[in-house]
Each structure stands twice: as C-alpha cells, then as structure tokens.
Design an enzyme around this catalytic site. Structure first.
Site, mmCIF file in Angstrom:
data_model
loop_
_atom_site.group_PDB
_atom_site.id
_atom_site.type_symbol
_atom_site.label_atom_id
_atom_site.label_comp_id
_atom_site.label_asym_id
_atom_site.label_seq_id
_atom_site.Cartn_x
_atom_site.Cartn_y
_atom_site.Cartn_z
ATOM 1 N N SER A 1 -59.871 28.585 59.454
ATOM 2 C CA SER A 1 -59.630 28.150 58.074
ATOM 3 C C SER A 1 -59.901 29.285 57.098
ATOM 4 O O SER A 1 -60.777 30.122 57.330
ATOM 5 C CB SER A 1 -60.553 26.977 57.696
ATOM 6 O OG SER A 1 -60.460 25.914 58.612
ATOM 7 N N SER B 1 -60.283 31.884 61.309
ATOM 8 C CA SER B 1 -61.052 32.285 62.494
ATOM 9 C C SER B 1 -60.276 32.272 63.800
ATOM 10 O O SER B 1 -60.795 32.729 64.819
ATOM 11 C CB SER B 1 -62.304 31.410 62.626
ATOM 12 O OG SER B 1 -63.245 31.776 61.646
#
Length: 382
Positions: A338, A88
C-alpha cells in the site's frame, strides 16, 4: 435488374453477417470473468475504488480484467498497461535483487551488515546479518523511519545509534528501514546504486519492461493517480530508502509476468536461482512462513489463516519467531502493498499454476483484498 439488386443485397447481407460473426469471435467473453466480477464488483462499490486492474494466471495463460478509471480528471480507463504504485509488494523485487547478489557471489545472507557498509562499523549492525535485515528480524527496527530522518546523513546517523530491542533473529517486526537497508547494501555489494540496478538489470531480466522505480517522462501518461480518503489525487512522496522498500510502479501485465517467473522460472540461470532463494522459509509466525520478500502458507489455506498472517498484529507488532514450518509440496506465496493512494495484493500457488494480481488506485482494507483473492483462487484451483 431486380434480380441483380437481389443478388447485390444478398451479397451485402452475407458480408455483414460474416463481419458480425468475426467481430464476435474476436472478443469472446472470458470464461473467468463471472468468477472475477463476482468478487471484484462488490469491492469497487463498497470501498469507492476509482479503478482496478486484475490479472489472473491459470494453465499458463494470462487473463486481464480492468475496471474503472486511472485518472478521474481525464477519465482515462484502466488497462493491463496502467501503472500503479504497488507499495510493499516492491519488497519482493528488492528481495529478488538481494538474492541475485547472493547468487553472483557479491554477498551472503549470513554476512554481517556492516561488512557491506564501512559507515556501519562499530554499530549494532556488526552483529546483525543481511538475512535478518531482509526478513525484518534485526531486533526491532520500526515500521518507518522517524519523521526527522529526511537526509542520507541523518539516515546513517540513525542506523549508527540504533540499538536492538530483541536479540537478532528472535522476533519479526515488519520494517521498511530493515528491508530498505538490505536492498541498499545488496546493490552496493554489486557496485551499483539500487534504482539503476533494478531498472537496467533485474526488471529486464524478468521481462518487466513496463516497470519502474522512477517513471520516465514517456510513461507518465500510463501512471494512474491514487486517491486519498478525501478523494484527492495523490502519488507517493520521496523518502529515505523508499525505492528499496515501497517504490516500484508497475502494471498488472508486468506483475503477472513476475508471478509467472516465480511459478515457471526464467531462462537466466542466476536469476532463476535468485527466485528460488526468495521462496525459502527463514522462520514462521503462526501459519505464515517468512521468505525473502514473499510470505508463504501451506496450501490449501483457509481464508482465516491468510487473514491472520496479514493482520495488524503481524504487520504492526513484534512477534516471536519459530522454526519454519514444513509446508509440503503445495505452498501459497503472497504479499500485500500500500501507499497512501494505492492498494495491491499478489498471491500464487506454483504447484497449481495459478496466481492473481490486484492493483487499485485506492488504499482499501487488506482484509477485503485477501477475501476477494482467496475466493477467486479457490475457483481457479477447482
């Protein structure tokens, strides 16, 4: 003869000493290494992280610290050129692309989303703005698409039938389908598909020449393997709007260039305006203020405040929004990211000229990333 040998050996010894001295000068210990090692070494051990690239910015200078391996099978070591999935953190680049579209006059953040997608006409997106999509405040779009949404046709059908749970703008619900649609429509407003626009316009403009949506064949040798909880080598799977929401692969050196651009600016005037636009706060949730991609805090900021702003409650739950907080002249910007096999964190303080990039090939707890980065930044600011 003996005198000649003595002179010869003396000359050889002098050359050897000079060579050793020169070698010592070529690779001095970075004065920041003890600071970084103190936070990173325990992290690697506790969370069994195979490899990590840390890049630090201080006084305009980049410092690189590399640990472990990018690929356990080959034994290839991590370097500042190793490619990691950043999850992200990609959203900060997607947001910059969207801001670039605004600066270029292709769209406005106040535009209704359906203005840029005829297939959304007659849906809830007639009343939801591009800015609300970019800041996860469209009214409750979920963290991920439902599993059955696995094609463009199903994706469009999903958006057309979706109904807000909250009034647009009233709640933050962190969402890949929200900012993913923003990135998709922003690229459409510039009359280009997202991935080519990102790779051929935005990334080169930022000096990020070793950053990709789709890693080309010639760069695959630099692409680290992520490692699952079961220690199996994995990489990100394709998904709807994955490119826009979490699809970037980059190196610590390139990502620090992006940090540097956010601190010191770039030559391209439109791109500089776009970067500035991403820093503007739209609303606050607790001590965190939501910008475009970036999340910010008044600086100095405590570890507890950073942990609260990056907590499961903020990431996984809907939170009411409040007017953006006045943060003064000193602000810390950050973003976590992640994928199943990778964990990333970026933070920087423009007023102090300091920043950090942490890229790992394991998805380890966000709390651990925050604590390590906060400790390092505190030393850099001191």
């Amino acid at each position: 003869m003996q005198q000649r040998q003595s002179i010869l050996w003396g000359a050889v010894a002098t050359l050897m000493w000079a060579g050793l001295a020169h070698a010592g000068e070529a690779s001095p210990v970075d004065p920041l290494r003890p600071v970084v090692d103190a936070s990173i070494q325990p992290l690697l051990k506790e969370h069994r992280i195979p490899g990590m690239a840390v890049a630090v910015l201080k006084d305009g200078k980049a410092h690189y610290f590399n640990y472990g391996v990018a690929n356990r099978e080959s034994g290839a070591g991590v370097s500042e050129q190793t490619l990691f999935e950043i999850g992200s953190v990609s959203k900060t680049l997607t947001a910059t692309l969207g801001a670039y579209a605004v600066v270029k006059g292709a769209m406005q953040l106040d535009d209704k989303a359906s203005r840029h997608a005829p297939w959304l006409k007659g849906s809830a997106f007639d009343s939801i703005t591009m800015g609300e999509l970019a800041t996860y405040s469209a009214g409750g779009l979920p963290l991920q698409f439902p599993e059955e949404v696995d094609s463009s046709e199903k994706m469009r059908a999903y958006y057309r039938q979706w109904a807000p749970v909250y009034s647009p703008g009233s709640h933050r619900q962190y969402s890949n389908p929200s900012i993913g649609l923003f990135g998709h429509l922003a690229a459409s407003s510039l009359k280009q598909p997202f991935a080519p626009l990102m790779e051929q316009t935005l990334l080169p403009g930022l000096g990020m020449h070793h950053t990709y949506v789709n890693v080309p064949k010639q760069a695959m040798a630099s692409y680290a393997y992520g490692y699952s909880k079961e220690d199996k080598p994995i990489r990100v799977n394709p998904g709807m709007l994955a490119d826009e929401a979490y699809g970037i692969k980059t190196s610590s050196a390139d990502l620090l260039r992006f940090v540097k651009a956010n601190i010191g600016g770039v030559d391209d005037k439109a791109l500089q305006q776009a970067i500035s636009l991403t820093h503007q706060g739209h609303y606050s949730v607790g001590g965190m203020t939501q910008g475009l991609g970036w999340e910010s805090y008044a600086y100095p900021v405590t570890e507890q405040t950073l942990l609260a702003g990056n907590s499961a409650k903020v990431i996984l739950e809907a939170n009411p929004t409040a007017a953006p907080r006045e943060s003064g002249s000193q602000v810390l910007f950050n973003k976590t990211g992640s994928t199943n096999g990778f964990g990333a964190y970026v933070a920087f303080v423009p007023a102090r000229g300091i920043g950090i990039v942490m890229l790992a090939n394991r998805n380890y707890p966000i709390e651990a990333r925050i604590k390590a980065a906060h400790a390092i930044l505190a030393q850099l600011a001191g």
